[in-house]
Every structure is written in C-alpha cells, then in structure tokens.
Design a protein around this motif. Sequence first.
Motif, PDB file in Angstrom:
ATOM      1  N   GLY A 273      49.353   4.808  12.988  1.00  0.00           N
ATOM      2  CA  GLY A 273      48.132   4.321  12.352  1.00  0.00           C
ATOM      3  C   GLY A 273      47.959   2.818  12.371  1.00  0.00           C
ATOM      4  N   THR A 274      48.838   2.112  13.106  1.00  0.00           N
ATOM      5  CA  THR A 274      48.790   0.653  13.143  1.00  0.00           C
ATOM      6  C   THR A 274      48.620   0.179  14.573  1.00  0.00           C
ATOM      7  N   LYS A 275      47.834  -0.904  14.764  1.00  0.00           N
ATOM      8  CA  LYS A 275      47.659  -1.473  16.094  1.00  0.00           C
ATOM      9  C   LYS A 275      48.752  -2.507  16.354  1.00  0.00           C
ATOM     10  N   TRP A 276      49.321  -2.459  17.547  1.00  0.00           N
ATOM     11  CA  TRP A 276      50.484  -3.320  17.824  1.00  0.00           C
ATOM     12  C   TRP A 276      50.228  -4.339  18.921  1.00  0.00           C
ATOM     13  N   GLY A 277      49.015  -4.457  19.417  1.00  0.00           N
ATOM     14  CA  GLY A 277      48.750  -5.428  20.471  1.00  0.00           C
ATOM     15  C   GLY A 277      47.312  -5.338  20.909  1.00  0.00           C
ATOM     16  N   VAL A 278      46.947  -6.162  21.893  1.00  0.00           N
ATOM     17  CA  VAL A 278      45.577  -6.198  22.401  1.00  0.00           C
ATOM     18  C   VAL A 278      45.582  -5.945  23.906  1.00  0.00           C
ATOM     19  N   PRO A 279      44.829  -4.962  24.377  1.00  0.00           N
ATOM     20  CA  PRO A 279      44.762  -4.693  25.821  1.00  0.00           C
ATOM     21  C   PRO A 279      43.763  -5.634  26.488  1.00  0.00           C
ATOM     22  N   TYR A 280      44.038  -6.017  27.727  1.00  0.00           N
ATOM     23  CA  TYR A 280      43.102  -6.913  28.406  1.00  0.00           C
ATOM     24  C   TYR A 280      42.662  -6.400  29.774  1.00  0.00           C
ATOM     25  N   THR A 281      43.421  -5.435  30.341  1.00  0.00           N
ATOM     26  CA  THR A 281      43.002  -4.935  31.639  1.00  0.00           C
ATOM     27  C   THR A 281      43.517  -3.521  31.866  1.00  0.00           C
ATOM     28  N   TYR A 282      42.768  -2.741  32.623  1.00  0.00           N
ATOM     29  CA  TYR A 282      43.294  -1.492  33.135  1.00  0.00           C
ATOM     30  C   TYR A 282      42.625  -1.176  34.463  1.00  0.00           C
ATOM     31  N   TYR A 283      43.024  -0.117  35.096  1.00  0.00           N
ATOM     32  CA  TYR A 283      42.408   0.259  36.371  1.00  0.00           C
ATOM     33  C   TYR A 283      42.393   1.764  36.456  1.00  0.00           C
ATOM     34  N   GLN A 284      41.476   2.268  37.281  1.00  0.00           N
ATOM     35  CA  GLN A 284      41.333   3.714  37.337  1.00  0.00           C
ATOM     36  C   GLN A 284      42.259   4.333  38.374  1.00  0.00           C
ATOM     37  N   TRP A 285      42.531   5.607  38.175  1.00  0.00           N
ATOM     38  CA  TRP A 285      43.180   6.438  39.183  1.00  0.00           C
ATOM     39  C   TRP A 285      42.152   7.446  39.675  1.00  0.00           C
ATOM     40  N   GLY A 286      42.329   7.889  40.883  1.00  0.00           N
ATOM     41  CA  GLY A 286      41.433   8.905  41.413  1.00  0.00           C
ATOM     42  C   GLY A 286      41.769   9.133  42.869  1.00  0.00           C
TER      43      GLY A 286
END
Lengths: 410, 301
Positions: free
Chosen positions: A127-140
């Motif tokens: 229930g707690t946030k532990w960081g901040v995401p800045y990028t991701y990429y797709q799979w396909g």
Amino acid sequence: MTKFKALAGLALSALLMGSAAFAGEIVINSDHSDPAPKKAMEELIADFQAKHPDITVKWNNFDHEGYKAAIRNFLTADPPDVAAWYAGNRMAPFVGAGLFEDVTDVWASNGLDEQLKSSAASMTIDGTKWGVPYTYYQWGIYYRADIFAEQGIAPPKTWAELLAASEKLKAAGITPFAIGTKALWPTGGWFDYLNLRVNGYEFHMELTSGKVPYTDPRVKAVFEKWAELVGPGYFLENHAAIDWQDAIPQMVQGKAAMYLMGNFAVATMKDGGLTEDQIGFMQFPEITPGIPMAEDAPTDTFHIPSGAKNKEDAKVFLAYLASPEAQAKMNATLGQLPVNNQAAKPSDKFLDAGFTMLSNAYALAQFYDRDADAEMAKAGMEGFQEFMVKPDQIDRILERLEKVRAKVYK
Amino acid sequence: MSDTARSAGFWKRNQLKIAPWAFLAPGAIMFLLYVLIPIVQSVWISFHDWDGLGDKVWIGLGNYVELLDDDTFYVALKNNLIWLALYLLAIPMGLATALFLNQTVWGIRLYKSLFFFPFVISQVVVGLMFTWFYAPDFGLFSQLIKWLTGTEIAVLADERFVTLGIIVAGLWPQTAYCMILYLTGLNNLNPEQIEAARMDNARGWRLLWHVILPQLAPATFIAMVVTVIGALRSFDLVSIMTAGGPYGSSQVLSYFMYEQALSEYGYRMGYGAAIAVVLFLIMMVFITLFIVRMIAQERNR
C-alpha cells in the motif's frame, strides 16, 4: 605564518564540507552508461538545475551490468540521495530490507496517482509507493510487413489466425518466429504473453508472486498453446545457442518473419538493414476470448534510499522527474515511452503504436524476471528454454518448477 | 642509557628466535587475512540464510540438506567429474607435443612459442573463439560437421555435447601449459643416462617409458596438480560460453556457486557458501594427496 594558518583553515573547512554534503546538493547514482541513456540523463540534470538553481546535482554514472552489484553495496555503505532501479518485484528486496524511502507523499502532492496511473500498481508494495517511474517500453510482435504482404497474410488478431499465418510461412520455407534463448530472458516474454492471454493478468500476477503451483492445470494449458508453435517447428532451430541479437539477421535475410520482443529490437533491425516500412508492429493476439488484454512493459525507476542525507531536495528531483515535460523530453532521447499520460505523444511510428497500446492496456506486467522472485525467475526461464527444446518433457519440467516455487515462497 | 643497553641486550639474546618469525610475519598475516579467515567465514555463512543485505538467519545444516535435494547440484557434480577425467588428457597431449617439439630444427623456438600461444591468451578470449567456432550457421566446426554428416549440431545448445565442447576449449590452453612444463623437464634430462640406455639398445617406447618418463616425474607431478585444480575451478569458460546452459546442463560447481551467491538471479549467500564448502572439501582431497606426496619426497631427500 599567518598565510599558512589561513591556508590550513581553508583546507580544514574544505575537508569538513567535503564530508558533509553541501546544503542543497543531491547525489544521484544511476546506470545510464549507454550513449542514449547517458545523453537523456545529462539533459534531465541540466534542465533540473536550470529550474532549481539552488540545488546542485552530483551524478555518479555506473556501468549497466556493474550497477546491479554496486547498488547492494552503496545502499548500505554510502547511500546517495537518489538511485536508479526497476519496478515490481525487482525492488522488493530493497524495500523489504528497509533501504528505500516511502515516497507516497511525492505521488499524492504532485497528482501522480492520476498521471502515472499505469505504473501505480508496480510501484506499490504494502500500500506504499517506493519510487517514481520515468520510462517504459512496449513488448509485442514485430514482423516483416513486406513478407506478410507477399504471402498475403494480414496481421493475426486471434490465436487461430496466428497459427494459420505460421503454417503458411512455414510452407513457404520461412521460419515464423525468430528467437535466441541463450540468455534465457527472451523465453520469459513468450511465457508472459501466453499466460496473460490464456489466463489473464490476475492469474499471471498470482503465479509470479508464488501463490499458484506450477502444476496447476491452468499453467499446463499455457504450455499446451506454446506446444502448438514448438511442435511444428515454428521457432528458429538452435535458438538455445544464440543471443537475441543473433536471431535478427535471420529476420533481415527474410528467413524468419516475426519476433516477439521489446521495442529496443527495432533499432537492431534497422541497423541490420531493414527500413521502417519493412517492419510492422502488432499486439500479441487474443487467445482466450473475452480476457482483457494486459501487456508487458518493463519500467525503469528512481528511488530515494532511506539513508539519504538530503531527502527534501531528492523529493523535489523526483517530482520534477515525474512531470510531463521532463518525461517527454527524456523519452524522446531514450527512444522509449513516457509513463506520464499527460506527456506529449512520441513521433516515432513504433513508439506511437506502443503508446496507444499501453495507454489502453488493461494492466501492465513488468516481465517475468522482474515480476517473479529472482531465483524463481531463473529456474522458470531455464524450464521454458528446456520446454522449447523438449516439449514432451513438460510434466517433469513443471514438477521441477513447483519444487523451486515451494522452496522460494515459503 | 642503561635502558637502551638493556633493550639492545634483549634483541641480541633473542635475535635468532625472533628473526625467522619477523620474516614470516608478512606472509603469515597475508595468508591469515586472505585465505584462512575467509575460509572460516565461508563455512560460517554456509550455516545461514542470508541475502547479503538483511540479517543472517541461522539455519544450521539447512543449506546442505537443500543442496542434497537439488537436481542442479548433481548435474554440476557429474559435470565436474567429466571435467576432471577429460581434462587430464592435457597431460599426455602436452607430453606428446613437447616430445615432438624437442628437436633441433631451424626456427624451433618460433614453433615452440606458437604452440605456447593458446596459454597466453585469456580464457575469456579462448571461450569466445570456441563459441564462434561452434556457432550454428556460420561456425567453422558446425559447417564441417554439416559437410561431413549432412546435419548440423549446435554443440553449445545440445545437452549431450555441451560439456564436452567446453572441455575441448579448455584443453587447448591447458595442453600448451603442460607442454611448457614438459619442455622444461626435457631440457634437464641427464644425457649420460640416455646415452647409457642407448648403449644397452633401448630405443623408442622402451626408452621413453623406462628412462625418460621417470626423469620427467617432477614435471608430471606439477602438470597433474595444475590440471586437477584447473578442472575443479573451471569457471571462466562455462561462464563465457554457456552461462551453465542450455537449461543448466553444463553447470559446474564453481559456476553454480557464483550463480547462487553473486549473479543477478541469486544473492543467496548462504547457499552459495555451502556449495563453496563442498567444492573446497573435494579440492582438499586432492590437495592433501599432493601435499602428502611432497612431504614424502622431501623426507626422502
């Protein structure tokens, strides 16, 4: 003499300041060692300093592979103020050991719960946030659009269409799927997608968090679908001997037509000589009708170590990192997707397709080796590789995986 | 004044007792710090469940019990035995090369150094070269096999051949190493004994077996030691060529230990330490044999 005293005093004060960081200085440790990530990081830091001139940023850039070992040392011995890492179960050991700081307040006070919604689940533990995401990429599935056109194949939308397309390609002497499993992880993508499409996101998460035995008939069903591709030889032969890049030439030479991969493969395909028009991208087809489509989207993140000296300014940095402008600019350089849904859409054809697909995704999985416990992931992917070579051994393989599961998730 | 005199007297009186210890101290301290204490620590850690970050949890023999129930452990153990048996081939092969090169022909020094070359290259490079050699589609070896048999074999992706393939790669530099040991030995042969043997009409195999080989015994001994230890600690080639794959079938104990304790998918320090202890015990068997033999030799002198 007085001159000497003054010098000594200066040296002493410098020494003192050196040990205790300047007020308003943050230290960032990260692994942006490749050219594009390095450039993205440099731009990010420059922009941040322009906006917050009172905060000085000191950035330690680590080699990508070495970082995985280094982070375990510096988090305990000499914690920076901000550290790069990954979402999902990959951050669980550090969270469990109390080495990451709770950043729920950064999310709440910057409206990130809404803007970074797609990654909220993978950044949350207990229930707690532990960081901040800045990028991701797709799979396909990336495919040779020109070969598809030549053979009169439309991009498959269902499993039956995928099988029909594969049969047609095989008959034309083209291996339907390129893959190189030497490094094991490419098998994880296949398992993820088959499981997400056969059983759905919830079951996949239950399985990867160790709540369902691998001997469950639903897991067996995944491998039955997989066997429909392995059995007729729809994958590249000798895949266990080659890395994922080594399979790309087969696709460039037109000996293979499809590749289930992350978006980073496009760059390698283009380097190999394929033009943008020759490469097509499609979402992994539906298998069990009616199951909402979830996707794999491995997410990179920044965290504040609990031993950080300047948490206040570190939180300012995380808030900036999460902003739509910062994410849009950074990901344009990275060639990946911003997590923030307010960020400007990328112009690249594949990223645009990925952005639309992920924005409409039912949920995002991180990837088998990030969702499952590390030890389980290793055993699991070894099992997947063995299955792709010896599909008739599936019962023995699943029993072995179950043994590992029972041990890992006590 | 009297003080210094007394201290000088103490030094004078005990000089002979202290001096050897003073000379031994640097080596002894290093040995203690970098060998003995880490061994004790490894054994200690092997009784714990520890991820390297949190608290160590005492689980007694838990890691060893788990090891006995781990299929990978038996695969690694079996592969280590294969390594041990086949790696010893480096000794006769090295001897044969040394005998072949031990002649006075123009340019023999160049040939000798060319034969020694594989040992100079880093094991990592050897591994990479053999990986390409075996690579399906473009590797020289797989092309050769395809030409000979019509079917292609991906050596490093086939659980039947993968360990053999890595051992062959390892034998290449190891043979060169043994060859150098024997070449040095051949330089020190007693020419009078050989002459006497020739006068007694010994030649060919009989000369080799009864006159030359006994004189090469010290070289054989050293070659044996380095080869056995080399086989047991085989790590770099496995790591570079297959990383233990496909699906763990080329695992050896040293790589298994590394993978469990230190790799991306591991960080089970206790379990890794338990594997290290088992490997240490196996090595101790050989090391003890070697040491016993060395002591016996020194006594005979």
